[in-house]
Write an enzyme that holds these catalytic residues in place. Structure first.
Site, short mmCIF file in Angstrom:
data_model
loop_
_atom_site.label_atom_id
_atom_site.label_comp_id
_atom_site.label_asym_id
_atom_site.label_seq_id
_atom_site.Cartn_x
_atom_site.Cartn_y
_atom_site.Cartn_z
N CYS A 1 -7.79 -4.26 2.23
CA CYS A 1 -6.65 -3.37 1.38
C CYS A 1 -6.95 -3.33 0.04
CB CYS A 1 -5.20 -4.13 1.33
SG CYS A 1 -5.46 -5.79 0.92
N ASN B 1 0.18 3.18 0.12
CA ASN B 1 -0.34 2.07 1.09
C ASN B 1 -1.53 2.73 1.70
OD1 ASN B 1 -0.60 -0.45 2.42
ND2 ASN B 1 1.31 -0.16 3.40
#
Ligand SMILES: *[C@@H]1O[C@H](CO)[C@@H](O)[C@H](O)[C@H]1NC(C)=O
Length: 344
Positions: free
Chosen positions: A150, A308
């Site tokens: 991430c 995201n």
């Protein structure tokens, strides 16, 4: 007499109990049948393949628990956000966290206080809302897959933003280059990393390749030096937003997309579907994402617009709106604790 009455009484009890048992058994069977059907439909929709019957049964149990949790959340009327039975519905929250998150958190608080200058500190006026997508500074939502990088997606999205603001050109840049080549310090590919370290790598490397040249694989590979020598964009430095200060974060996001770290460890985050997310979450930062705007909904609830990297089918087309300006100085899910951005 007495014993006859007792027998009658016992008999009545038995019949009632019997009816109740058979009723609840059939209800459970019906519930299970409809849940099995739901699982089958879900498997077909997401093209899931289980290796054997035992695996399928194990996944069904998890799926059932998750569906119950999602449905009971959505039954509560006054919630500002909804959950949905999304592609992650057959994973336990623990599995999901292990595979998807991977923000390491700053090694010590010392580093935060040593922080660089904040170029937006004297900003006084900010627009009432911002959406960097509408300004052409945000690439389509990406999907990190089963790799805890991430941090790379967060850093790259912030860099794509600042590059577009500087050059007017939106170019999708390479996360895989960071996964493979940025192996110093905290950054360990799919095992996690830090956005600030990613910016350091990009500065030292004198740039970053495009997504097309160095495409995403979702696994740790050895660094392809030739591809890493291709520089589609570069940054000159990076700065941290003053910690625990949503006002400072607002000044920053008003000016460019910002890398933020959040606590995305809860089931509510795993199954978030729409609306303004108001928790449940703590402040144990474990996920890197990108704040690409902010606003206020019709009810007056303020939110951060967050990109995201879990694909476009999660949340609001891959985005989540998270409540903004809450009482806690850390912000919701710790969003104001460790944010940073590249400068170009
Ligand atoms: C903000 O203003 C103060 C006072 O004028 C000045 O010293 C400081 O350098 C400014 N900060 C930035 C980042 O421009």
């Amino acid at each position: 007499m007495g014993s006859t009455n007792q027998n009658q009484f016992a008999c009545v009890v038995f019949i009632i109990l019997g009816l109740w048992v058979s009723h609840s058994v059939s209800r459970t069977l019906n519930d299970d049948a409809s849940m099995l059907e739901k699982h089958e439909q879900w498997i077909a929709l997401h093209g899931r393949v289980y290796k054997d019957v035992a695996e399928k049964e194990r996944r069904f149990v998890i799926f059932k628990e998750n569906v119950k949790l999602i449905e009971s959340h959505n039954r509560v009327g006054d919630r500002l956000y909804k959950l949905s039975v999304n592609e992650f519905a057959d994973q336990t929250n623990k599995e999901f966290k292990a595979a998807r998150n991977g923000y390491k958190g700053l090694p010590s608080m010392g580093e935060t206080s040593l922080s660089s200058s904040f170029k937006y500190e004297n900003v006084t006026a900010v627009p009432s809302s911002m959406d960097w997508r509408k300004k052409g500074a945000v690439t389509p939502v990406k999907d990190q897959g089963q790799c805890g990088c991430c941090w790379a997606f967060s850093a790259v999205a912030a860099m794509e933003g600042v590059t577009q603001l500087k050059t007017g050109k939106l170019v999708s840049l390479s996360e895989q280059e960071l996964v493979d080549c940025d192996v110093k310090g905290e950054d360990q590919g799919c095992q996690g990393g830090l956005m600030d370290d990613a910016f350091e790598f990009i500065i030292n490397n004198k740039g970053l390749a495009t997504e097309v040249i160095y495409p995403y694989m979702g696994v740790d590979n050895t660094c392809n030096a030739k591809k890493a020598a291709s520089h589609a964009a570069k940054i000159n430095g990076h700065e941290d937003v003053p910690a625990n200060n949503e006002k400072a974060l607002l000044k920053a996001v008003a000016n460019q997309p910002i890398s933020v770290a959040i606590d995305a460890s809860g089931s509510a985050f795993q199954f978030y579907s729409s609306g303004i997310f108001t928790g449940e979450c703590g402040t144990e930062l474990d996920h890197g994402v990108t704040a690409v705007g902010y606003g206020t909904d019709e009810d007056g609830t303020k939110y951060w617009l967050v990109k995201n990297s879990w694909g476009a089918s999660w949340g609001e087309n891959g985005y989540i709106r998270m409540q903004r300006d809450i009482d806690a100085k850390e912000g919701l899910c710790g969003i104001a604790m460790e944010s940073s951005y590249p400068t170009a």
